[in-house]
Design a protein around this motif. Structure first.
Motif: not given
Lengths: 368, 368
Positions: A122, A124-130, B1-3, B6, B134, B141-143
């Motif tokens: 995945l 690292n700099d994703r702008g979403y919750y995966a 955000m999920a970012a 990190t 993950p 982790l979530f919206p």
């Protein structure tokens, strides 16, 4: 409920995991290129066909990629969708509600997909919750009315399983000595087609429940142009070459002939017309766009001419898992050596076959 | 955000995967028992503290299990929550809206957790849509406002990482020759405590954003009774026994002393008071319940007396991964042989230590 999923015939054919020579991760440039061509179409779809109301209706915008495999194609597809939605929001909605929605992305594939690899890959700099969602997309995967955008690229050509008649000696559709249908009789072709129709109805029915009204679904798939006779079905011709190698191995005593008779590749290469008919029968979606994707394949090295090596490594990444499952690991190298040779010898037949890559944009109609 | 996730110090200490002799799946009966005791408390919490409005507000009821590992404990915990919510719905809400909500369950653990095993172990007859998430629960982790019930059992004792000072030779908190804090000086204990406070604030802040107002969070964790001196911290005494074995191995030349000096176990055994203080500092949650879980440990064979073998196999399932990561695989058997022997020799010291298993029920306050 998710329990329904278990009722569906579930067979899993994961793409080859890991990142080795024949891994799907390293041998999916063809699929990636199709996604690339589709990117602009998706941007246009979101700009033109995604209702503002959908964007304003929920604080979370939920995206699902069905049949995501292990990346990297899924990540770039998802990123493209996310950016297009963000742009649209900024342009049309930010005055009404300055807070851009959170994005939640559901990566779906069979339970046997390598989700561990997917998760470690995945961005690292994703702008979403995966989130990863294991299970067959021919059953329900998500709660009712919870998904705003579904994307599926090079996945819906996989059937939920091999049509039962193909391996029944007493059926007129027994597919003796073959592993696909381009050179089979009409009964075999009809059995494949019937399975496709049933699967596609389940697929559309499940998605109709999961996607919010006005939500979009993009389907990208390899298929055949309308009106193509099955004997000219290029992906199927390709499988038949592989099948004739399996028969060679049987003649050499490396595997039994029964083993080949009981093996069929559970893919169906639909024409755009066939998908259209399925969507119309289902009735829950309107078709907002359909396009033929250009098929200019090029290898990783940039060579514009499609080569036997290129076709082989892509085929191997896709079917190695299912072959190994049925025949064991030992035959793989011999089999694909034979396949490469035969493909080379029969390249003009292969090239004379017809295939296409297609893009469909569907929109969930108001509840019915 | 999920970012944001990190940005958080992220170190992963997955429980031992697979289903072998020392796997977490086969050596988590202790944790499962605590979950068992907690089950009735959770049922009561849902019956008494979950607002009807929450149940009626969304067509999907979303549950998250944080630090889920690979099962089976997570599945039985989730099933218990689901059944309790369903009962409550049937009793209080079905007249207002006959359709029971869909359930979506998010199984969270570190990216390095064996999600493939988790997914293949999912109960077939589950009444929920499952997703794996993950990432470290010390980040988002979530919206926003998307989760109705959070459950976390035997997970929040893991810190986000080892406090930096412990491995700095120039720091008064340098933890030379030790791997935890029960026999260390105050500086070491303070470094652990400071890390705990920082982590817990991040944990609560992230959950405050994710959990809907009125949503519940159950935290079950091993800790120490209020007022326990760190020298009597039983889980820490246990780790120190393991640490002294590592020093024995260093003296024998099997590993270097520096390697031991640079190794510390990143867990903190909080007291209920410490968690209470963290919740109050954070301000977003009310404490709706707290309980000491009875600590009647029994082995799989039903033996009520906690044995060295039992303690060893549980400890090994939990820390083998992190030990292997730092010291390599070779020392494992020798190390745990030594540990078993020393635990036996020092069982009275071990038994004189104090520990507890605690249950906290928190409720997200109205937005602030």
């Amino acid at each position: 409920m998710a329990a329904e999923e278990t009722k569906v015939l579930q067979e899993a054919y994961p793409m080859k995991g890991g990142d080795g020579l024949y891994s799907y991760a390293k041998n999916s440039t063809y699929q990636r290129k199709a996604t690339g061509y589709a990117k602009e179409l998706i941007k246009a779809a979101i700009a033109g066909k995604l209702d503002k109301e959908i964007l304003l209706s929920s604080k979370t915008f939920r995206i699902a990629d069905l049949g995501c495999s292990v990346g990297p194609n899924t990540f770039s597809a998802v990123q493209n969708i996310l950016e297009a939605v963000e742009s649209k929001y900024q342009y049309y909605c930010q005055e009404l509600n300055p807070q851009i929605p959170d994005f939640q992305v559901f990566f779906n594939d069979h339970t046997s997909n390598d989700f561990n690899l997917l998760f470690t890959s995945l961005p690292n700099d994703r702008g979403y919750y995966a989130a990863g969602v294991p299970g067959s997309f021919y059953g329900r995967l998500f709660p009712e009315n919870s998904i705003h955008f579904v994307h599926s690229s090079y996945a819906i050509q996989w059937l939920s399983g091999v049509p039962k008649e193909l391996v029944n000696k007493n059926s007129p559709a027994w597919n003796k000595g073959r592993i696909h249908y381009s050179s089979s009789g009409d009964e075999v072709v009809m059995a494949y087609k019937a399975q496709f129709d049933k699967d596609m109805e389940q697929f559309l029915q499940a998605r109709a429940q999961e996607i919010v009204c006005g939500g979009l679904m993009v389907l990208i798939f390899p298929g055949i142009p309308n009106g193509t006779h099955h004997s000219q079905n290029q992906p199927s011709i390709n499988f038949e070459i592989l099948g004739s190698c399996l028969m060679d191995l049987a003649r050499k005593g490396m595997i039994s002939e029964e083993k080949v008779d009981s093996f069929n590749i559970p893919t169906y290469n639909m024409s755009p017309q066939e998908l259209e008919a399925a969507v119309e029968r289902n009735g829950c979606f309107s078709i907002e766009g359909k396009e033929n994707l250009p098929l200019s394949v090029q290898s990783d090295s940039g060579d514009q001419n499609i080569s036997g090596q290129f076709v082989e490594s892509h085929l191997r990444a896709v079917v190695e898992g299912i072959i190994k499952q049925h025949f064991g690991e030992k035959i793989l190298d011999v089999l694909f050596d034979c396949y490469r040779r035969k493909l080379h010898e029969n390249f003009s037949i292969f090239e004379s076959g017809k295939m296409g890559s297609f893009f469909f944009l569907l929109k969930r109609r108001a509840a019915n």
